[in-house]
Design an enzyme around this catalytic site. Structure first.
Site, PDB file in Angstrom:
ATOM      1  N   HIS A  66     -16.521 -32.332  -5.697  1.00 10.38           N
ATOM      2  CA  HIS A  66     -17.538 -32.420  -4.639  1.00 10.38           C
ATOM      3  C   HIS A  66     -16.884 -32.251  -3.270  1.00 10.38           C
ATOM      4  CE1 HIS A  66     -21.511 -34.609  -3.474  1.00 10.38           C
ATOM      5  NE2 HIS A  66     -21.103 -33.866  -2.466  1.00 10.38           N
ATOM      6  N   ARG A  70     -18.029 -25.658   3.910  1.00 12.47           N
ATOM      7  CA  ARG A  70     -18.820 -25.220   5.081  1.00 12.47           C
ATOM      8  C   ARG A  70     -18.859 -23.724   5.337  1.00 12.47           C
ATOM      9  NH1 ARG A  70     -21.538 -29.704   4.829  1.00 12.47           N
ATOM     10  NH2 ARG A  70     -20.718 -31.489   5.987  1.00 12.47           N
ATOM     11  N   ASN A 100     -24.426 -26.113  -0.154  1.00 11.70           N
ATOM     12  CA  ASN A 100     -25.285 -26.182   1.049  1.00 11.70           C
ATOM     13  C   ASN A 100     -24.629 -25.517   2.256  1.00 11.70           C
ATOM     14  OD1 ASN A 100     -23.345 -28.212   1.286  1.00 11.70           O
ATOM     15  ND2 ASN A 100     -24.718 -29.629   2.337  1.00 11.70           N
ATOM     16  N   ASP A 313     -16.595 -35.918  -1.790  1.00 10.04           N
ATOM     17  CA  ASP A 313     -17.723 -35.619  -0.882  1.00 10.04           C
ATOM     18  C   ASP A 313     -17.191 -35.361   0.535  1.00 10.04           C
ATOM     19  OD1 ASP A 313     -20.235 -35.104   0.092  1.00 10.04           O
ATOM     20  OD2 ASP A 313     -20.961 -37.158  -0.027  1.00 10.04           O
ATOM     21  N   HIS A 317     -17.569 -32.445   9.913  1.00 12.20           N
ATOM     22  CA  HIS A 317     -18.534 -32.148  10.983  1.00 12.20           C
ATOM     23  C   HIS A 317     -17.778 -32.014  12.298  1.00 12.20           C
ATOM     24  CE1 HIS A 317     -22.178 -32.781   8.663  1.00 12.20           C
ATOM     25  NE2 HIS A 317     -21.697 -33.921   8.188  1.00 12.20           N
TER      26      HIS A 317
HETATM   27 ZN   LIG Z   1     -24.734 -35.636  -1.606  1.00 12.82          ZN
END
Ligand SMILES: [Zn+2]
Length: 438
Positions: A66, A70, A100, A313, A317
């Site tokens: 995970h 980006r 994503n 995860d 950012h």
């Molecule tokens: Zn998530």
């Protein structure tokens, strides 16, 4: 890999002297042609490069299920190049890149692009995760079969960042991936129960006057998905389990023999929602940090195998999205470069896992869940020489400014943690030597 011409980074013959495989007795690991030739002791063969690893723990290369790299779309936060550098420095030899991105990794074309960028970067293997639904919109299944058949060989599918909350779509996705032994990795978050949610619902959210995020919003989706998985005979992976109740539900599902696996992040193993007291958004994450009782249950679940693996995860950012007021700040924390150190602090130094257990939870099991073709997850003669050398006796203060990640949003900044990744080998080629990129 870049710089592959220099002697120090050639995939030649290496003798790693005196390392402790899985924390056991010291041995010499001989690497030849990208493969572990032998583990034992003996003189260095002619031409071998010798690496003194006395006192270091040798583990199989870590596998992250995970990671948010980006790219494409948010190269200001991270790129495949910077993210895989961070991964190598953290001891990882493979990462699964979440879907994503912008554009979303929901077609064979996008997953192949990410897979190729990973090969070009060369710091670790990059396995793209495909989106479950088109554009992560939760309305229509993406081209799962085409992504599975692409050169990226996608086997893990996830709308992570969002929940596949529609039960019919979730059922169809679980049914679809059976054809190629795929797995649906669910970000379990009931959307209606978490509208506007900012941090764990409890004493701290009440005190800070922020909208709470109830444990049941995670647990209800996990329970539903376990039942759906059993009903269609498919495979479910639960992303970033964060509550004690979720551990209980997964334990129950596993006791039934259902094909359910789960991960926990390093930050959920160490940090609690009490850190939000100062409104510092570096502690804002999805799912949120929970209570000390949840942390204890997650550690116990990882120790007894209910939770299969640690997954970072890693969610980089840029400063402008993170260093703002709590309500408007982005959710997420970086984690690749500190994961093993946090696991040592939370699981090894507490006596809950030994180093063989760490190898199992950070390499062998995530490799199995990711359906990786290679023999990742073990150290033995004949297996590919992907491994990490780790100094468990080191200790220092985490400085995110020194990280290779393009972003700085590590919740461990300023914290003292044990351990140091000294070297990482990817199929016999060093990607990290002496704690620096090779
Ligand atoms: Zn998530």
């Amino acid at each position: 890999m870049s710089g592959g011409q220099s002697l120090s980074t050639s995939p030649g013959t290496w003798l790693i002297k005196g390392a402790r495989p899985l924390g056991g007795d010291p041995a010499d690991i001989l690497i030849r042609g990208g493969v572990i030739d032998s583990i034992g002791d003996g003189p260095a063969p002619a031409g071998a490069q010798v690496l003194d690893a006395a006192g270091l723990i040798a583990l199989p290369g870590l596998v992250d299920l995970h990671t948010h790299l980006r790219e494409p779309g948010r190269e200001d936060a991270e790129t495949v190049e910077t993210g895989t550098r961070a991964a190598a420095l953290g001891g990882f030899t493979a990462v699964h890149a979440m879907a994503n991105t912008d554009p979303v990794a929901d077609t064979a074309g996008v997953v192949e692009q990410i897979w190729r960028l990973g090969r070009q970067a060369g710091h670790c293997d990059v396995h793209p995760i495909g989106a479950v639904t088109v554009g992560l919109a939760g309305t229509r299944l993406a081209e799962l079969g085409a992504m599975a058949e692409s050169p990226a060989r996608v086997r893990v599918f996830s709308d992570d960042g969002r929940c596949v909350s529609d039960a019919v779509l979730m059922r169809r996705a679980l049914e679809y991936v059976k054809a190629f032994d795929g797995v649906i990795a669910q970000h379990a978050q009931e959307p209606r129960l978490t509208e506007g949610a900012q941090l764990n619902e409890g004493e701290m959210s009440g005190r800070l006057g922020l909208t709470g995020w109830p444990a049941v919003a995670e647990e209800a989706v996990i329970a539903r998905d376990c039942l759906l998985t059993a009903h269609v005979g498919s495979a479910l992976h639960v992303c970033h389990v964060s509550t004690a109740g979720s551990v209980e539900i997964i334990r129950w599902a596993k006791s039934k023999g259902w094909r359910v696996t789960a991960e926990v992040t390093p930050h959920h193993l160490l940090l609690t929602d009490s850190l939000a007291a100062g409104y510092d958004p570096v502690y804002k994450v999805n799912p949120p940090l929970r209570t000390a009782a949840d942390v204890a249950a997650l550690r116990e679940g990882l120790a007894d195998g209910t939770i299969d693996c640690v997954a970072t995860d890693h969610a980089p950012h840029p400063v402008e999205d993170k260093e703002t007021e709590w309500d408007t700040a982005a959710f997420g924390m970086t984690g690749l470069e500190t994961a093993l150190r946090v696991v040592q602090e939370a699981m090894v130094d507490t006596g809950l896992l030994d180093w063989a257990g760490v190898a199992d939870r950070m390499s062998r099991r995530p490799a199995r869940i990711g359906r990786l073709p290679g023999p990742e997850g073990a150290l033995a003669a004949g297996l590919q020489a992907s491994l990490v050398l780790y100094d468990a006796s080191a200790r220092d203060t985490v400085d995110p400014r020194a990280h290779a990640s393009r972003s700085r949003n590590s919740p461990f900044g300023g914290m003292e943690l044990p351990g140091r990744v000294v070297a990482t080998f990817l199929r016999g080629t060093p990607t990290v030597l002496d704690g620096k990129l090779a």
